[in-house]
Write a protein that holds these residues in place. Structure first.
Motif, PDB file in Angstrom:
ATOM      1  N   GLY A 153      77.114  65.072  43.295  1.00 23.21           N
ATOM      2  CA  GLY A 153      77.557  64.384  42.092  1.00 23.21           C
ATOM      3  C   GLY A 153      76.403  63.845  41.268  1.00 23.21           C
ATOM      4  N   LEU A 154      75.287  63.582  41.903  1.00 23.96           N
ATOM      5  CA  LEU A 154      74.124  63.046  41.180  1.00 23.96           C
ATOM      6  C   LEU A 154      73.461  64.090  40.286  1.00 23.96           C
ATOM      7  CD1 LEU A 154      72.436  60.774  43.866  1.00 23.96           C
ATOM      8  CD2 LEU A 154      73.637  60.062  41.799  1.00 23.96           C
ATOM      9  N   GLN A 155      73.833  65.347  40.436  1.00 15.95           N
ATOM     10  CA  GLN A 155      73.241  66.397  39.596  1.00 15.95           C
ATOM     11  C   GLN A 155      73.540  66.166  38.120  1.00 15.95           C
ATOM     12  OE1 GLN A 155      74.388  70.202  41.168  1.00 15.95           O
ATOM     13  NE2 GLN A 155      73.431  69.783  43.150  1.00 15.95           N
ATOM     14  N   VAL A 156      74.632  65.465  37.827  1.00 17.34           N
ATOM     15  CA  VAL A 156      74.949  65.180  36.427  1.00 17.34           C
ATOM     16  C   VAL A 156      74.087  64.047  35.872  1.00 17.34           C
ATOM     17  CG1 VAL A 156      77.315  66.061  36.545  1.00 17.34           C
ATOM     18  CG2 VAL A 156      76.874  63.644  37.020  1.00 17.34           C
ATOM     19  N   TRP A 157      73.399  63.335  36.744  1.00 15.21           N
ATOM     20  CA  TRP A 157      72.470  62.272  36.333  1.00 15.21           C
ATOM     21  C   TRP A 157      71.106  62.531  36.953  1.00 15.21           C
ATOM     22  CZ3 TRP A 157      77.336  60.173  38.148  1.00 15.21           C
ATOM     23  CH2 TRP A 157      78.159  59.731  37.116  1.00 15.21           C
ATOM     24  N   PRO A 158      70.371  63.496  36.451  1.00 12.81           N
ATOM     25  CA  PRO A 158      69.085  63.843  37.065  1.00 12.81           C
ATOM     26  C   PRO A 158      68.052  62.717  36.983  1.00 12.81           C
ATOM     27  CG  PRO A 158      69.406  65.051  35.018  1.00 12.81           C
ATOM     28  CD  PRO A 158      70.693  64.327  35.305  1.00 12.81           C
ATOM     29  N   GLN A 159      68.268  61.755  36.094  1.00  9.91           N
ATOM     30  CA  GLN A 159      67.319  60.647  35.959  1.00  9.91           C
ATOM     31  C   GLN A 159      67.444  59.644  37.110  1.00  9.91           C
ATOM     32  OE1 GLN A 159      70.028  61.139  34.175  1.00  9.91           O
ATOM     33  NE2 GLN A 159      70.973  59.235  33.513  1.00  9.91           N
ATOM     34  N   LEU A 160      68.538  59.705  37.898  1.00  8.71           N
ATOM     35  CA  LEU A 160      68.719  58.773  39.011  1.00  8.71           C
ATOM     36  C   LEU A 160      67.974  59.258  40.249  1.00  8.71           C
ATOM     37  CD1 LEU A 160      72.498  57.814  38.754  1.00  8.71           C
ATOM     38  CD2 LEU A 160      70.504  56.561  37.917  1.00  8.71           C
ATOM     39  N   ASP A 161      67.425  58.318  40.973  1.00 10.23           N
ATOM     40  CA  ASP A 161      66.722  58.608  42.220  1.00 10.23           C
ATOM     41  C   ASP A 161      67.757  58.814  43.329  1.00 10.23           C
ATOM     42  OD1 ASP A 161      65.327  58.537  44.620  1.00 10.23           O
ATOM     43  OD2 ASP A 161      64.164  56.755  44.117  1.00 10.23           O
ATOM     44  N   PRO A 162      67.850  60.021  43.895  1.00 10.01           N
ATOM     45  CA  PRO A 162      68.840  60.271  44.948  1.00 10.01           C
ATOM     46  C   PRO A 162      68.694  59.338  46.150  1.00 10.01           C
ATOM     47  CG  PRO A 162      67.877  62.329  44.192  1.00 10.01           C
ATOM     48  CD  PRO A 162      67.098  61.217  43.557  1.00 10.01           C
ATOM     49  N   PHE A 163      67.464  58.993  46.514  1.00  7.90           N
ATOM     50  CA  PHE A 163      67.249  58.081  47.640  1.00  7.90           C
ATOM     51  C   PHE A 163      67.867  56.717  47.339  1.00  7.90           C
ATOM     52  CE2 PHE A 163      64.779  54.697  49.652  1.00  7.90           C
ATOM     53  CZ  PHE A 163      64.993  54.997  50.988  1.00  7.90           C
ATOM     54  N   ALA A 164      67.563  56.161  46.164  1.00  8.48           N
ATOM     55  CA  ALA A 164      68.108  54.847  45.801  1.00  8.48           C
ATOM     56  C   ALA A 164      69.631  54.890  45.745  1.00  8.48           C
ATOM     57  CB  ALA A 164      67.535  54.389  44.459  1.00  8.48           C
ATOM     58  N   ALA A 165      70.176  55.978  45.192  1.00  5.54           N
ATOM     59  CA  ALA A 165      71.634  56.094  45.085  1.00  5.54           C
ATOM     60  C   ALA A 165      72.293  56.175  46.461  1.00  5.54           C
ATOM     61  CB  ALA A 165      72.001  57.319  44.246  1.00  5.54           C
ATOM     62  N   THR A 166      71.712  56.939  47.384  1.00  4.57           N
ATOM     63  CA  THR A 166      72.333  57.059  48.712  1.00  4.57           C
ATOM     64  C   THR A 166      72.173  55.781  49.524  1.00  4.57           C
ATOM     65  OG1 THR A 166      70.374  58.171  49.597  1.00  4.57           O
ATOM     66  CG2 THR A 166      72.170  59.577  48.839  1.00  4.57           C
ATOM     67  N   VAL A 167      71.040  55.109  49.397  1.00  4.80           N
ATOM     68  CA  VAL A 167      70.875  53.832  50.110  1.00  4.80           C
ATOM     69  C   VAL A 167      71.884  52.816  49.573  1.00  4.80           C
ATOM     70  CG1 VAL A 167      69.346  51.854  50.461  1.00  4.80           C
ATOM     71  CG2 VAL A 167      68.482  54.173  50.799  1.00  4.80           C
ATOM     72  N   ARG A 168      72.030  52.749  48.248  1.00  4.83           N
ATOM     73  CA  ARG A 168      72.998  51.821  47.647  1.00  4.83           C
ATOM     74  C   ARG A 168      74.409  52.148  48.121  1.00  4.83           C
ATOM     75  NH1 ARG A 168      76.217  51.327  42.997  1.00  4.83           N
ATOM     76  NH2 ARG A 168      76.241  49.221  42.153  1.00  4.83           N
ATOM     77  N   TRP A 169      74.757  53.426  48.156  1.00  5.76           N
ATOM     78  CA  TRP A 169      76.083  53.846  48.633  1.00  5.76           C
ATOM     79  C   TRP A 169      76.289  53.439  50.094  1.00  5.76           C
ATOM     80  CZ3 TRP A 169      77.179  57.526  52.459  1.00  5.76           C
ATOM     81  CH2 TRP A 169      78.538  57.816  52.611  1.00  5.76           C
ATOM     82  N   GLN A 170      75.266  53.651  50.923  1.00  9.28           N
ATOM     83  CA  GLN A 170      75.377  53.290  52.334  1.00  9.28           C
ATOM     84  C   GLN A 170      75.520  51.774  52.501  1.00  9.28           C
ATOM     85  OE1 GLN A 170      71.872  55.287  53.717  1.00  9.28           O
ATOM     86  NE2 GLN A 170      72.980  57.160  54.244  1.00  9.28           N
ATOM     87  N   LEU A 171      74.788  51.010  51.718  1.00 11.52           N
ATOM     88  CA  LEU A 171      74.924  49.552  51.782  1.00 11.52           C
ATOM     89  C   LEU A 171      76.330  49.126  51.376  1.00 11.52           C
ATOM     90  CD1 LEU A 171      71.496  48.455  50.265  1.00 11.52           C
ATOM     91  CD2 LEU A 171      72.216  48.231  52.650  1.00 11.52           C
ATOM     92  N   LEU A 172      76.868  49.763  50.346  1.00 12.16           N
ATOM     93  CA  LEU A 172      78.228  49.470  49.905  1.00 12.16           C
ATOM     94  C   LEU A 172      79.228  49.767  51.027  1.00 12.16           C
ATOM     95  CD1 LEU A 172      80.144  48.627  47.614  1.00 12.16           C
ATOM     96  CD2 LEU A 172      80.138  51.006  46.869  1.00 12.16           C
TER      97      LEU A 172
END
Length: 190
Positions: free
Chosen positions: A27-46
């Protein structure tokens, strides 16, 4: 008979977690400017936060309490004798607004788990004190009703413990600094 959670490490369903992570990354492919590592860590914390909050809610409900009421009892117990605090100190230690503490404290008082009195040093402020019954209740909850995630963490091997002890305090400090004060007080996130 199920295994004692204190004596066994739970087996994570790593396939399900990996599948959810893969879906997030795709899903992050639609937002290439986002850092996949930061997004997955944030998701895991959530996800971790949701698991812990749901677990705390289950234990609280089993005791006829809300999670905020359990948090108040736990905070007073952790302060040690004489097990008392002002509502402001409770707010500061739990990111709960003062209006958000009024009803839980009143309910705990009605249940006989806390008492309230005027602060002799500042007549405008109050002091909340854990009663003997409240002390027994929170002691029973902590010592005899620890939720599954507590045991999962308690049973981590030494290497995982060290890794978490190294990264979590720094991450918590970074996130605490990054959250605007008004969101921290209300629990709001984006």
């Amino acid at each position: 008979m199920s295994a004692d959670p204190r004596n066994s490490e739970p087996a994570p369903d790593s396939r399900a977690v990996a599948q959810q992570r893969d879906i997030l990354l795709a899903g992050l492919q639609v937002w290439p400017q986002l850092d996949p590592f930061a997004a997955t860590v944030r998701w895991q914390l959530l996800q971790l936060g949701r698991i812990v909050e749901a677990s705390v809610d289950r234990v609280a409900r089993a005791n006829g309490l809300t999670h905020v009421e359990v948090a108040v009892l736990g905070a007073l117990k952790r302060l040690g004798p004489p097990f008392e605090s002002s509502p402001s100190q409770l707010r500061d230690s739990h990111w709960v607004s003062l209006p958000g503490l009024t009803k839980p404290i009143a309910r705990l008082e009605a249940l006989g788990y806390v008492t309230r009195r005027t602060n002799p040093e500042d007549r405008r402020a109050g002091i909340v004190t854990l009663t003997t019954a409240g002390n027994r209740k929170i002691t029973d909850i902590i010592e005899n009703q620890a939720p599954p995630e507590y045991w999962a963490i308690a049973n981590l091997d030494a290497e995982r413990r060290v890794a978490l002890e190294q990264v979590l305090p720094d991450l918590l400090a970074l996130l605490t600094q990054a959250i605007p004060v008004d969101q921290a007080e209300t629990g709001g996130t984006t």
